[in-house]
Write a protein that holds these residues in place. Structure first.
Motif, PDB file in Angstrom:
ATOM      1  N   LEU A 212     -26.421  80.484 -27.810  1.00 54.04           N
ATOM      2  CA  LEU A 212     -27.378  81.488 -27.350  1.00 54.04           C
ATOM      3  C   LEU A 212     -28.797  80.952 -27.429  1.00 54.04           C
ATOM      4  O   LEU A 212     -29.091  80.048 -28.211  1.00 54.04           O
ATOM      5  CB  LEU A 212     -27.273  82.753 -28.214  1.00 54.04           C
ATOM      6  N   PRO A 213     -29.683  81.519 -26.633  1.00 51.52           N
ATOM      7  CA  PRO A 213     -31.101  81.205 -26.844  1.00 51.52           C
ATOM      8  C   PRO A 213     -31.521  81.710 -28.217  1.00 51.52           C
ATOM      9  O   PRO A 213     -30.963  82.689 -28.721  1.00 51.52           O
ATOM     10  CB  PRO A 213     -31.801  81.988 -25.718  1.00 51.52           C
ATOM     11  N   THR A 219     -32.439  86.740 -33.732  1.00 49.05           N
ATOM     12  CA  THR A 219     -32.584  86.409 -35.158  1.00 49.05           C
ATOM     13  C   THR A 219     -31.582  87.153 -36.031  1.00 49.05           C
ATOM     14  O   THR A 219     -31.210  86.677 -37.107  1.00 49.05           O
ATOM     15  CB  THR A 219     -34.013  86.706 -35.650  1.00 49.05           C
ATOM     16  N   ASP A 220     -31.115  88.323 -35.570  1.00 50.54           N
ATOM     17  CA  ASP A 220     -30.151  89.081 -36.374  1.00 50.54           C
ATOM     18  C   ASP A 220     -28.765  88.450 -36.365  1.00 50.54           C
ATOM     19  O   ASP A 220     -27.889  88.848 -37.148  1.00 50.54           O
ATOM     20  CB  ASP A 220     -30.056  90.524 -35.879  1.00 50.54           C
ATOM     21  N   LEU A 221     -28.552  87.454 -35.523  1.00 56.06           N
ATOM     22  CA  LEU A 221     -27.254  86.782 -35.475  1.00 56.06           C
ATOM     23  C   LEU A 221     -27.136  85.688 -36.526  1.00 56.06           C
ATOM     24  O   LEU A 221     -26.049  85.130 -36.722  1.00 56.06           O
ATOM     25  CB  LEU A 221     -27.014  86.186 -34.080  1.00 56.06           C
ATOM     26  N   TYR A 222     -28.246  85.369 -37.179  1.00 57.62           N
ATOM     27  CA  TYR A 222     -28.205  84.392 -38.269  1.00 57.62           C
ATOM     28  C   TYR A 222     -28.144  85.128 -39.597  1.00 57.62           C
ATOM     29  O   TYR A 222     -28.746  86.186 -39.759  1.00 57.62           O
ATOM     30  CB  TYR A 222     -29.430  83.472 -38.235  1.00 57.62           C
ATOM     31  N   ALA A 223     -27.392  84.565 -40.553  1.00 55.71           N
ATOM     32  CA  ALA A 223     -27.200  85.168 -41.869  1.00 55.71           C
ATOM     33  C   ALA A 223     -26.530  86.537 -41.754  1.00 55.71           C
ATOM     34  O   ALA A 223     -26.991  87.543 -42.305  1.00 55.71           O
ATOM     35  CB  ALA A 223     -28.524  85.275 -42.621  1.00 55.71           C
ATOM     36  N   GLN A 224     -25.413  86.552 -41.025  1.00 54.41           N
ATOM     37  CA  GLN A 224     -24.662  87.794 -40.862  1.00 54.41           C
ATOM     38  C   GLN A 224     -23.915  88.148 -42.146  1.00 54.41           C
ATOM     39  O   GLN A 224     -23.657  87.304 -42.994  1.00 54.41           O
ATOM     40  CB  GLN A 224     -23.650  87.651 -39.720  1.00 54.41           C
ATOM     41  N   ALA A 225     -23.546  89.412 -42.251  1.00 56.31           N
ATOM     42  CA  ALA A 225     -22.758  89.874 -43.400  1.00 56.31           C
ATOM     43  C   ALA A 225     -21.404  89.174 -43.403  1.00 56.31           C
ATOM     44  O   ALA A 225     -20.797  88.950 -42.355  1.00 56.31           O
ATOM     45  CB  ALA A 225     -22.563  91.378 -43.328  1.00 56.31           C
ATOM     46  N   VAL A 226     -20.932  88.831 -44.578  1.00 57.97           N
ATOM     47  CA  VAL A 226     -19.656  88.136 -44.708  1.00 57.97           C
ATOM     48  C   VAL A 226     -18.506  88.956 -44.126  1.00 57.97           C
ATOM     49  O   VAL A 226     -17.551  88.407 -43.564  1.00 57.97           O
ATOM     50  CB  VAL A 226     -19.375  87.792 -46.183  1.00 57.97           C
ATOM     51  N   ALA A 227     -18.614  90.278 -44.204  1.00 56.19           N
ATOM     52  CA  ALA A 227     -17.554  91.153 -43.690  1.00 56.19           C
ATOM     53  C   ALA A 227     -17.396  91.042 -42.183  1.00 56.19           C
ATOM     54  O   ALA A 227     -16.356  91.411 -41.636  1.00 56.19           O
ATOM     55  CB  ALA A 227     -17.832  92.601 -44.075  1.00 56.19           C
ATOM     56  N   PRO A 252     -20.023  82.208 -40.596  1.00 60.11           N
ATOM     57  CA  PRO A 252     -20.868  81.618 -41.637  1.00 60.11           C
ATOM     58  C   PRO A 252     -22.190  81.133 -41.047  1.00 60.11           C
ATOM     59  O   PRO A 252     -22.321  80.943 -39.836  1.00 60.11           O
ATOM     60  CB  PRO A 252     -20.020  80.447 -42.148  1.00 60.11           C
ATOM     61  N   ASP A 253     -23.170  80.934 -41.919  1.00 59.63           N
ATOM     62  CA  ASP A 253     -24.506  80.522 -41.469  1.00 59.63           C
ATOM     63  C   ASP A 253     -24.476  79.149 -40.807  1.00 59.63           C
ATOM     64  O   ASP A 253     -23.820  78.219 -41.292  1.00 59.63           O
ATOM     65  CB  ASP A 253     -25.474  80.488 -42.653  1.00 59.63           C
ATOM     66  N   ASN A 254     -25.205  79.026 -39.711  1.00 59.55           N
ATOM     67  CA  ASN A 254     -25.348  77.759 -38.984  1.00 59.55           C
ATOM     68  C   ASN A 254     -26.723  77.782 -38.331  1.00 59.55           C
ATOM     69  O   ASN A 254     -26.881  78.237 -37.186  1.00 59.55           O
ATOM     70  CB  ASN A 254     -24.224  77.610 -37.956  1.00 59.55           C
ATOM     71  N   ALA A 255     -27.731  77.307 -39.056  1.00 65.42           N
ATOM     72  CA  ALA A 255     -29.123  77.466 -38.641  1.00 65.42           C
ATOM     73  C   ALA A 255     -29.432  76.681 -37.368  1.00 65.42           C
ATOM     74  O   ALA A 255     -28.868  75.611 -37.125  1.00 65.42           O
ATOM     75  CB  ALA A 255     -30.054  77.017 -39.760  1.00 65.42           C
ATOM     76  N   PRO A 256     -30.349  77.199 -36.537  1.00 71.00           N
ATOM     77  CA  PRO A 256     -30.790  76.448 -35.357  1.00 71.00           C
ATOM     78  C   PRO A 256     -31.642  75.252 -35.766  1.00 71.00           C
ATOM     79  O   PRO A 256     -32.225  75.242 -36.851  1.00 71.00           O
ATOM     80  CB  PRO A 256     -31.609  77.479 -34.578  1.00 71.00           C
ATOM     81  N   VAL A 257     -31.682  74.250 -34.894  1.00 66.49           N
ATOM     82  CA  VAL A 257     -32.490  73.053 -35.153  1.00 66.49           C
ATOM     83  C   VAL A 257     -33.269  72.685 -33.897  1.00 66.49           C
ATOM     84  O   VAL A 257     -32.949  73.124 -32.792  1.00 66.49           O
ATOM     85  CB  VAL A 257     -31.606  71.850 -35.586  1.00 66.49           C
ATOM     86  N   VAL A 258     -34.306  71.871 -34.080  1.00 66.35           N
ATOM     87  CA  VAL A 258     -35.124  71.383 -32.965  1.00 66.35           C
ATOM     88  C   VAL A 258     -34.673  69.973 -32.638  1.00 66.35           C
ATOM     89  O   VAL A 258     -34.731  69.071 -33.483  1.00 66.35           O
ATOM     90  CB  VAL A 258     -36.625  71.398 -33.333  1.00 66.35           C
ATOM     91  N   GLY A 263     -36.782  70.342 -25.255  1.00 67.30           N
ATOM     92  CA  GLY A 263     -35.498  71.036 -25.256  1.00 67.30           C
ATOM     93  C   GLY A 263     -35.606  72.446 -25.815  1.00 67.30           C
ATOM     94  O   GLY A 263     -36.431  72.733 -26.688  1.00 67.30           O
ATOM     95  N   GLU A 264     -34.772  73.316 -25.292  1.00 67.40           N
ATOM     96  CA  GLU A 264     -34.738  74.681 -25.788  1.00 67.40           C
ATOM     97  C   GLU A 264     -34.064  74.720 -27.160  1.00 67.40           C
ATOM     98  O   GLU A 264     -33.062  74.038 -27.389  1.00 67.40           O
ATOM     99  CB  GLU A 264     -33.955  75.578 -24.823  1.00 67.40           C
ATOM    100  N   ILE A 265     -34.618  75.510 -28.057  1.00 69.48           N
ATOM    101  CA  ILE A 265     -33.986  75.740 -29.349  1.00 69.48           C
ATOM    102  C   ILE A 265     -32.892  76.790 -29.154  1.00 69.48           C
ATOM    103  O   ILE A 265     -33.153  77.884 -28.634  1.00 69.48           O
ATOM    104  CB  ILE A 265     -35.005  76.217 -30.401  1.00 69.48           C
ATOM    105  N   VAL A 266     -31.677  76.445 -29.540  1.00 67.36           N
ATOM    106  CA  VAL A 266     -30.554  77.361 -29.357  1.00 67.36           C
ATOM    107  C   VAL A 266     -29.914  77.676 -30.705  1.00 67.36           C
ATOM    108  O   VAL A 266     -30.110  76.960 -31.688  1.00 67.36           O
ATOM    109  CB  VAL A 266     -29.498  76.773 -28.396  1.00 67.36           C
ATOM    110  N   LEU A 267     -29.151  78.748 -30.702  1.00 67.94           N
ATOM    111  CA  LEU A 267     -28.437  79.189 -31.893  1.00 67.94           C
ATOM    112  C   LEU A 267     -26.942  79.112 -31.617  1.00 67.94           C
ATOM    113  O   LEU A 267     -26.456  79.664 -30.622  1.00 67.94           O
ATOM    114  CB  LEU A 267     -28.831  80.626 -32.247  1.00 67.94           C
ATOM    115  N   GLN A 268     -26.226  78.416 -32.473  1.00 64.33           N
ATOM    116  CA  GLN A 268     -24.771  78.344 -32.387  1.00 64.33           C
ATOM    117  C   GLN A 268     -24.181  79.387 -33.333  1.00 64.33           C
ATOM    118  O   GLN A 268     -24.411  79.337 -34.532  1.00 64.33           O
ATOM    119  CB  GLN A 268     -24.272  76.949 -32.782  1.00 64.33           C
TER     120      GLN A 268
END
Length: 290
Positions: A212-213, A219-227, A252-258, A263-268
């Motif tokens: 995702l972009p 931002t709410d897709l990072y650090a989601q609840a474990v449940a 689980p957490d997977n932080a975006p990187v530059v 390049g566009e910063i994306v979130l996996q």
């Protein structure tokens, strides 16, 4: 003398025996792979004796890559281990096999007792919904050229990534790509046979991954609840609709990187779908008639 061109190849399958359904495909690698076992004995020479070689077990394995249309997806979903009741396809404890026939022009190959070990449904920017089936089977037979049965192909078009709507953590999203994988974790047993005598299911894992972009909307897709939370992926066009409902996608957490300045910063976002009470980890709702 000549060459066998891929454009002349055909592929089909049946519940058992001669193929009764034909499918458009992009590529395939389903094949028999044998192993010869040598003699490890010491005989005063470095040379190996041809007379002491025996054929060992062989495997039937490989993949089929496709961009299926709605008519083709009906049988693909059932082969992957889902049972249909109307438009609802539910995961089952058992999986069924098919006999797969591939016309490779010079010869026609049939593989019996073929199961879907892993099925991957993916789409990305500007591309159709694609399916890759990783397969394991039991035996191979080879027939003469031009023995592939005369079968018709469905002319309907496939779903596109742009036909998709995506919901993660209770909000609509616009992913660059989406991947759903059903892993049946098959176990093959040979016992005293050269071919796999038994193929059965182990566990099962349904996973999903999205690119995702990365903006304030994600931002709410990072650090989601474990449940975890429910997720849905729906493709719809011209009266056809295909919806994947994940009961609880735990990411689980997977932080975006530059990666570079242009390049566009994306979130996996990637996780495992699991059951919630009696609700299966994956339920597919599929209207295959326009």
């Amino acid at each position: 003398m000549g060459i066998s061109a891929g454009v002349a190849a055909q592929l089909g399958w049946a519940d058992s025996g001669t193929a009764d359904k034909a499918f458009s495909f992009i590529s395939e690698s389903l094949r028999k792979t044998g192993v010869n076992i040598g003699d490890d004995g010491i005989r005063g020479t470095r040379s190996e004796a041809s007379e002491r070689i025996r054929a060992s077990n062989f495997t039937i394995a490989g993949s089929i890559s496709m961009q299926p249309n709605p008519a083709e997806l009906v049988d693909i979903l059932k082969w992957c281990g889902l049972s249909a009741a109307g438009t609802t396809y539910t995961l089952t404890e058992a999986v069924s096999s098919r006999d797969v026939t591939v016309d490779r022009v010079a010869k026609v190959f049939t593989y019996a007792g073929v199961y879907v070990n892993r099925a991957t449904f993916s789409s990305s920017e500007g591309s159709p919904l694609s399916v890759t089936l990783d397969l394991v089977g039991k035996t191979e037979t080879v027939a003469n050229a031009a023995t592939f049965p005369s079968l018709s192909f469905s002319a309907a078009a496939p779903f596109m990534h742009t036909d998709g709507t995506f919901s993660l953590v209770s909000s609509s999203r616009t992913p660059k790509s989406s991947v759903i994988t059903i892993d049946n974790m098959l176990i093959a047993a040979f016992n005293n046979s050269q071919s796999a005598g038994f193929i059965t299911t182990g566990g099962r894992r349904v996973s999903a991954e999205f690119t995702l972009p990365y903006s304030s909307s994600e931002t709410d897709l990072y650090a989601q609840a474990v449940a975890g939370s429910a997720a849905t992926i729906t493709y719809a066009v011209g009266g056809y609709s295909l919806a994947f409902a994940l009961a609880s996608l735990q990411c689980p957490d997977n932080a975006p990187v530059v990666t570079n300045k242009n390049g566009e910063i994306v979130l996996q976002v990637a996780g495992i779908a699991r059951t919630v009470s009696t609700t299966k980890e994956l339920i597919v709702t599929f209207d295959s008639t326009a």
